[in-house]
Motif scaffolding. Structure first.
Motif, PDB file in Angstrom:
ATOM      1  N   TYR A 270       0.816  -1.221   0.000  1.00 23.94           N
ATOM      2  CA  TYR A 270       0.000   0.000   0.000  1.00 23.94           C
ATOM      3  C   TYR A 270       0.852   1.275   0.000  1.00 23.94           C
ATOM      4  O   TYR A 270       0.317   2.379   0.010  1.00 23.94           O
ATOM      5  N   TYR A 271       2.174   1.152  -0.021  1.00 28.00           N
ATOM      6  CA  TYR A 271       3.046   2.327   0.066  1.00 28.00           C
ATOM      7  C   TYR A 271       2.737   3.385  -0.992  1.00 28.00           C
ATOM      8  O   TYR A 271       2.675   4.587  -0.660  1.00 28.00           O
ATOM      9  N   PRO A 272       2.525   3.038  -2.261  1.00 35.56           N
ATOM     10  CA  PRO A 272       2.256   4.087  -3.258  1.00 35.56           C
ATOM     11  C   PRO A 272       1.063   4.972  -2.920  1.00 35.56           C
ATOM     12  O   PRO A 272       1.018   6.133  -3.327  1.00 35.56           O
ATOM     13  N   GLN A 273       0.100   4.446  -2.165  1.00 30.68           N
ATOM     14  CA  GLN A 273      -1.069   5.242  -1.784  1.00 30.68           C
ATOM     15  C   GLN A 273      -0.691   6.357  -0.822  1.00 30.68           C
ATOM     16  O   GLN A 273      -1.236   7.465  -0.892  1.00 30.68           O
ATOM     17  N   TYR A 274       0.236   6.085   0.097  1.00 29.88           N
ATOM     18  CA  TYR A 274       0.559   7.036   1.160  1.00 29.88           C
ATOM     19  C   TYR A 274       1.800   7.880   0.863  1.00 29.88           C
ATOM     20  O   TYR A 274       1.986   8.948   1.462  1.00 29.88           O
ATOM     21  N   ALA A 275       2.637   7.431  -0.059  1.00 24.22           N
ATOM     22  CA  ALA A 275       3.896   8.126  -0.348  1.00 24.22           C
ATOM     23  C   ALA A 275       3.717   9.604  -0.700  1.00 24.22           C
ATOM     24  O   ALA A 275       4.577  10.426  -0.327  1.00 24.22           O
ATOM     25  N   PRO A 276       2.641  10.009  -1.397  1.00 27.73           N
ATOM     26  CA  PRO A 276       2.505  11.433  -1.751  1.00 27.73           C
ATOM     27  C   PRO A 276       2.366  12.371  -0.550  1.00 27.73           C
ATOM     28  O   PRO A 276       2.441  13.587  -0.716  1.00 27.73           O
ATOM     29  N   TYR A 277       2.171  11.839   0.637  1.00 25.85           N
ATOM     30  CA  TYR A 277       1.959  12.676   1.823  1.00 25.85           C
ATOM     31  C   TYR A 277       3.269  13.059   2.509  1.00 25.85           C
ATOM     32  O   TYR A 277       3.403  14.170   3.037  1.00 25.85           O
ATOM     33  N   PHE A 278       4.274  12.192   2.496  1.00 25.49           N
ATOM     34  CA  PHE A 278       5.416  12.307   3.393  1.00 25.49           C
ATOM     35  C   PHE A 278       6.355  13.454   3.025  1.00 25.49           C
ATOM     36  O   PHE A 278       6.596  13.734   1.851  1.00 25.49           O
ATOM     37  N   SER A 279       6.904  14.089   4.093  1.00 22.11           N
ATOM     38  CA  SER A 279       7.801  15.224   3.876  1.00 22.11           C
ATOM     39  C   SER A 279       8.613  15.517   5.134  1.00 22.11           C
ATOM     40  O   SER A 279       8.180  15.245   6.258  1.00 22.11           O
ATOM     41  N   TYR A 280       9.792  16.090   4.937  1.00 24.05           N
ATOM     42  CA  TYR A 280      10.539  16.665   6.055  1.00 24.05           C
ATOM     43  C   TYR A 280       9.864  17.940   6.570  1.00 24.05           C
ATOM     44  O   TYR A 280      10.240  18.472   7.598  1.00 24.05           O
ATOM     45  N   GLU A 281       8.947  18.491   5.822  1.00 27.52           N
ATOM     46  CA  GLU A 281       8.102  19.626   6.173  1.00 27.52           C
ATOM     47  C   GLU A 281       8.759  20.973   5.929  1.00 27.52           C
ATOM     48  O   GLU A 281       8.216  21.835   5.245  1.00 27.52           O
ATOM     49  N   LEU A 282       9.934  21.206   6.512  1.00 25.01           N
ATOM     50  CA  LEU A 282      10.616  22.484   6.379  1.00 25.01           C
ATOM     51  C   LEU A 282      12.063  22.248   5.963  1.00 25.01           C
ATOM     52  O   LEU A 282      12.685  21.257   6.357  1.00 25.01           O
ATOM     53  N   GLN A 283      12.608  23.193   5.198  1.00 25.42           N
ATOM     54  CA  GLN A 283      13.975  23.048   4.729  1.00 25.42           C
ATOM     55  C   GLN A 283      14.962  22.933   5.888  1.00 25.42           C
ATOM     56  O   GLN A 283      15.934  22.166   5.826  1.00 25.42           O
ATOM     57  N   ARG A 284      14.687  23.651   6.975  1.00 25.23           N
ATOM     58  CA  ARG A 284      15.605  23.603   8.124  1.00 25.23           C
ATOM     59  C   ARG A 284      15.529  22.284   8.884  1.00 25.23           C
ATOM     60  O   ARG A 284      16.339  22.033   9.775  1.00 25.23           O
ATOM     61  N   LEU A 285      14.549  21.429   8.546  1.00 27.72           N
ATOM     62  CA  LEU A 285      14.426  20.117   9.172  1.00 27.72           C
ATOM     63  C   LEU A 285      14.791  18.985   8.217  1.00 27.72           C
ATOM     64  O   LEU A 285      14.696  17.811   8.586  1.00 27.72           O
ATOM     65  N   ALA A 286      15.211  19.342   7.013  1.00 27.15           N
ATOM     66  CA  ALA A 286      15.407  18.339   5.960  1.00 27.15           C
ATOM     67  C   ALA A 286      16.750  17.629   6.099  1.00 27.15           C
ATOM     68  O   ALA A 286      17.646  17.738   5.249  1.00 27.15           O
ATOM     69  N   ASN A 287      16.872  16.882   7.179  1.00 27.73           N
ATOM     70  CA  ASN A 287      18.089  16.142   7.459  1.00 27.73           C
ATOM     71  C   ASN A 287      17.701  14.860   8.171  1.00 27.73           C
ATOM     72  O   ASN A 287      17.098  14.913   9.251  1.00 27.73           O
ATOM     73  N   PHE A 288      18.054  13.712   7.607  1.00 32.54           N
ATOM     74  CA  PHE A 288      17.612  12.442   8.183  1.00 32.54           C
ATOM     75  C   PHE A 288      18.122  12.268   9.605  1.00 32.54           C
ATOM     76  O   PHE A 288      17.372  11.840  10.488  1.00 32.54           O
ATOM     77  N   ASP A 289      19.384  12.563   9.854  1.00 36.70           N
ATOM     78  CA  ASP A 289      19.945  12.355  11.193  1.00 36.70           C
ATOM     79  C   ASP A 289      19.254  13.244  12.220  1.00 36.70           C
ATOM     80  O   ASP A 289      19.045  12.839  13.374  1.00 36.70           O
ATOM     81  N   LEU A 290      18.888  14.456  11.822  1.00 32.88           N
ATOM     82  CA  LEU A 290      18.169  15.348  12.717  1.00 32.88           C
ATOM     83  C   LEU A 290      16.814  14.746  13.092  1.00 32.88           C
ATOM     84  O   LEU A 290      16.415  14.742  14.264  1.00 32.88           O
ATOM     85  N   VAL A 291      16.098  14.215  12.101  1.00 31.91           N
ATOM     86  CA  VAL A 291      14.791  13.595  12.356  1.00 31.91           C
ATOM     87  C   VAL A 291      14.951  12.332  13.195  1.00 31.91           C
ATOM     88  O   VAL A 291      14.170  12.079  14.124  1.00 31.91           O
ATOM     89  N   PHE A 292      15.976  11.539  12.917  1.00 32.37           N
ATOM     90  CA  PHE A 292      16.195  10.295  13.657  1.00 32.37           C
ATOM     91  C   PHE A 292      16.480  10.576  15.135  1.00 32.37           C
ATOM     92  O   PHE A 292      15.966   9.896  16.031  1.00 32.37           O
TER      93      PHE A 292
END
Length: 648
Positions: A270-292
C-alpha cells in the motif's frame, strides 16, 4: 437502561473509584486515590500502564524550560522522572534533542506499575488493575444523575490462539467490545459496583481518563469535538461554525534502530497510496539524522556533536533507537465526515452505539487501519523514499542502514512494531456546567492561556465590531470594567500578560499551543492535499495555566469526573492542555477530588456551585492538594503580577 449481556457477569468487583483509562492521567488518579487509602479499580484497553509514554509510544516528555528547571510539578510526576533517572542512571538515555527525557516505552509500564504498588502500600489503599479491559455499558439512574454500575469486558488469548499484541488494534478493537468469545479472545464479563459499606452519596466515583473521552460519549453528556466556532473567547478559530470532524491528527508511533550495514527493506503493497503525503516539512528540518535523533529513545554510544538548521544534536550511531512521531510522516490527519476517527454524537447515534449494548468504543475502525498503514509506509519512506511532498524532488535520499523493531520483545511490544494504541492529541471535550460568565457551560478557551496580542489587522477585520470589543474587554484585566462601560476604548486598554486565574484551580500546566491540523481533503494522503486553512493561526506560546475544577465536572451526572485530555477546554486551548505533566496534574486532581468527596460526603459540583462567592470546602480541597505536593497555581500567581516573561 442497560442491555442484558449474553451471560451473567463472571464477577462483580467493588470500587470506591473506578478509573477508565490507564494513561498518565488514569495512573495519576489511581496514585492519589491509593495514597488516600481508597479502593481503586483501573481499566485499560491495552496491557500497559502509561498511555502516552508506553502504549502510545511517545516516551519523550513534553516540558517547558522554566517549569522543568524549577521542577514545579505534581509529586507523582516528579517521582516518575526520578524513577526514570534511577532506571537508566540518567534522565535522557536516548540523548534526544526534543526533550530532557527520552526513554523506552516498555520500561515506562514497569516503572508505573511499581509506583502504584508502592502507593498502595504507603496509603493502605487497594488497587485492582484490569488490563485488556473496556467499558461496554453504564447503568445510569432513572434521574440521569448517578452511574450505578458499569459492565466491562476483559479479553485474554483464546486457547491455542496467538498472544496479545500479535495483531494491530484495527484488527482487534471490535472483538474487544463484543461480549462473545472468539477465535482470538476469551472474554470475562465484569460488573463494577460501589463498595457495599460506602454510605456517602454519591457512594463512588467514575473517572474518565480515557484517550478519546470514551465515557462521556457513552454516558451522552454534553461535549465538544474538533473546531469551535470563532468567538471572542476563541478568536483564532479557523471556522465561523463548529466543525466536529477536524480534531488534531493521531499517530501510530514506532521504533527503528540504526545498523552498521544496510538492511533489506520491503516496500508495503500500500506504500504508493501514502507516499505522496510524506515530507521533512521544512527546509531547516530536511536532514535524516536530525529527524532520527529528534526522539531518540536509546543511545548506548554518544555520537559526535553536530548541527543542522540551527539545531545542535549528536549524530546517530549503530545501536541507537529512535521513536518516530512526525507531522508529515506517521501523523494521520483525517478531517471530514467520511473518515474522522472519533465519532460525533450524531454518528454514534446513527451507528447504534448509544443503544443499550451497542457501544463499540466510538471509533472508526477503518481509519485506525489506515493510520497503521500510513505509519508503516512512513518507515519505508524514511529508509527508502526519494520524494518529498512539501520540499520537492532531490531533498530526500534513502537511508537503508536501519531496521524497524518488531516483535513482542520490541520497544513497542507488538508484532507489527507499531504502538499498541495511537497517540491521541485530542478527543471529546466536555462542556462544563453553567457558571458565572459562561451561562451555556464552563470551558477554558484560547484567550485564557495565549500570549498573543490580538491587536493586529486580522482580528480587527475578521471579528465583528462587538466581538472585537468583547475580546479586548476580556483581555483587559484590571481595566475590563472601564472598557465595558465605555470609559476606555478597547484599543487603548492594556492587555493582561498572564493566563486567566481560576478560583477553583486544582492543577497546573504549561506548554505551547501546538497544532497537528487535520487535512482538507479525504483521504488525508490525497496527492497535493493541504492542512485545513487557518488551523495554525491559534498556535503559539502560552502563559503558565491552571486546571479549573469546573472543567472536570460534566453536566447531568454527579459522580463522573473527567481527567486527561477530555476536560472542558476549547479546540485551541486543548492544543496546550495535552502533554505529559498536564495529564498527570489533571489525574492527581481527579484522584484527590474523588477521595475528598467520599470522605466529606460532598459531590464535586457542590464545591463550585456558589462561585464567585467563597466556597470553604473548595478551599479545604485546594489546601489538601498543596499539602500533598500537587500545585494548584504557579509561584506568584496574582491579578497584579504581570511579569511572566521568564516562564518559557
Amino acid at each position: 437502561m442497560i442491555a442484558t449481556p449474553p451471560r451473567n457477569p463472571d464477577k462483580t468487583v467493588n470500587c470506591e473509584i473506578l478509573v477508565v483509562g490507564g494513561g498518565l492521567s488514569g495512573v495519576a488518579t489511581a496514585y492519589e486515590g491509593l495514597l488516600a487509602g481508597r479502593t481503586v479499580c483501573l481499566t485499560e484497553i491495552t496491557d500497559w500502564l502509561g498511555g502516552q509514554i508506553s502504549a502510545q509510544g511517545t516516551s519523550a516528555l513534553d516540558e517547558r524550560p522554566t517549569q522543568r528547571a524549577l521542577k514545579f510539578y505534581s509529586r507523582g510526576y516528579l517521582e516518575l522522572r526520578d524513577r526514570i533517572q534511577r532506571k537508566y542512571g540518567k534522565l535522557n538515555p536516548g540523548n534526544c534533542w526534543v526533550s530532557d527525557s527520552c526513554f523506552l516505552p516498555r520500561d515506562a509500564h514497569t516503572i508505573l506499575t511499581q509506583m502504584l504498588k508502592d502507593a498502595e502500600n504507603k496509603g493502605k489503599g487497594k488497587l485492582q488493575w484490569f488490563g485488556n479491559t473496556v467499558i461496554k455499558e453504564l447503568d445510569i439512574s432513572s434521574d440521569g444523575k448517578i452511574i450505578n454500575s458499569a459492565i466491562a469486558i476483559q479479553h485474554q488469548p483464546a486457547k491455542g490462539a496467538l498472544p496479545l499484541n500479535t495483531y494491530p488494534l484495527s484488527q482487534t478493537i471490535e472483538d474487544a467490545y463484543t461480549y462473545g468469545n472468539s477465535s482470538r479472545f476469551t472474554k470475562t464479563i465484569i460488573r463494577f459496583v460501589p463498595k457495599a459499606n460506602q454510605q456517602t452519596s454519591p457512594n463512588w466515583y467514575v473517572v474518565d481518563a480515557s484517550e478519546t473521552g470514551e465515557i462521556i460519549g457513552l454516558a451522552d453528556v454534553p461535549y465538544r469535538l474538533g473546531i469551535d466556532a470563532r468567538s471572542y473567547l476563541e478568536p483564532s478559530a479557523s471556522s465561523s461554525e463548529n466543525d466536529p470532524f477536524c480534531p488534531q491528527g493521531f499517530t501510530y508511533t514506532f521504533a527503528m534502530e540504526a545498523t552498521k550495514e544496510a538492511q533489506p527493506q520491503t516496500m508495503p503493497a500500500y506504500y504508493p497510496q501514502y507516499a505522496p503525503y510524506f515530507s521533512y516539512e521544512l527546509q531547516r528540518l530536511a536532514n535524516f539524522d536530525l529527524v532520527f535523533t529528534y526522539r531518540r529513545i536509546w543511545s548506548p554510544t554518544k555520537g559526535q556533536p553536530t548541527k543542522f538548521g540551527g539545531i545542535n544534536f549528536t549524530a546517530s550511531s549503530p545501536g541507537d533507537i529512535s521513536m518516530q512521531n512526525w507531522t508529515w510522516g506517521n501523523d494521520y490527519r483525517p478531517g471530514t465526515a467520511a473518515d474522522n476517527l472519533i465519532y460525533t454524537r450524531q454518528q454514534l447515534e446513527s451507528t447504534g452505539q448509544l443503544q443499550p449494548g451497542g457501544w463499540m468504543g466510538g471509533l472508526r475502525t477503518e481509519t485506525l487501519r489506515k493510520g497503521e498503514e500510513n505509519a508503516l509506509s512512513y518507515y519505508y519512506w524514511l529508509v527508502a523514499g526519494t520524494t518529498d511532498s512539501q520540499l520537492g524532488n532531490g531533498v530526500k535520499q534513502p537511508y537503508p542502514n536501519h531496521r524497524l523493531l518488531t516483535g513482542l520483545d520490541s520497544p513497542m511490544g507488538t508484532v507489527s512494531g507499531l504502538s499498541k494504541y495511537p497517540y491521541m492529541r485530542e478527543g471529546r471535550r466536555i462542556i462544563g456546567r453553567p457558571s458565572w460568565g459562561q451561562a451555556s457551560g464552563f470551558g477554558i478557551w484560547e484567550i485564557d492561556i495565549s500570549r498573543r496580542d490580538y491587536n493586529d489587522e486580522y482580528y480587527r477585520k475578521t471579528l465583528p465590531a462587538d466581538m472585537y470589543k468583547q475580546l479586548r474587554a476580556a483581555l483587559a484585566g484590571l481595566e475590563a470594567t472601564s472598557v465595558i462601560s465605555g470609559q476606555i476604548s478597547p484599543d487603548k486598554a492594556m492587555r493582561r500578560t498572564r493566563s486567566t486565574i481560576f478560583p477553583d484551580s486544582i492543577g497546573i500546566g504549561h506548554y505551547a499551543i501546538d497544532f497537528h491540523p487535520c487535512m482538507t481533503q479525504s483521504p488525508p494522503e490525497t496527492p497535493g492535499n493541504t492542512e485545513r486553512a487557518g488551523e495554525r493561526r491559534g498556535a503559539g506560546q502560552a502563559y503558565p495555566f491552571q486546571i479549573a475544577l469546573r472543567a472536570m465536572i460534566p453536566q447531568k451526572i454527579d459522580n463522573l469526573i473527567v481527567g486527561g485530555k477530555s476536560i472542558g477546554t476549547s479546540h485551541i486551548a486543548a492544543a496546550a492542555y495535552r502533554v505529559h505533566s498536564f495529564e498527570w496534574s489533571a489525574g492527581a486532581a481527579a484522584g484527590t477530588v474523588a477521595a475528598f468527596a467520599l470522605k466529606n460526603a460532598v459531590a464535586p459540583y457542590q464545591l463550585v456551585d456558589e462561585l464567585p462567592k467563597p466556597e470553604p470546602q473548595l478551599e479545604a480541597l485546594k489546601r489538601l492538594l498543596e499539602q500533598n505536593g500537587n500545585p494548584t497555581a504557579f509561584p506568584d500567581t496574582s491579578i497584579f503580577n504581570q511579569n511572566w516573561e521568564d516562564w518559557r
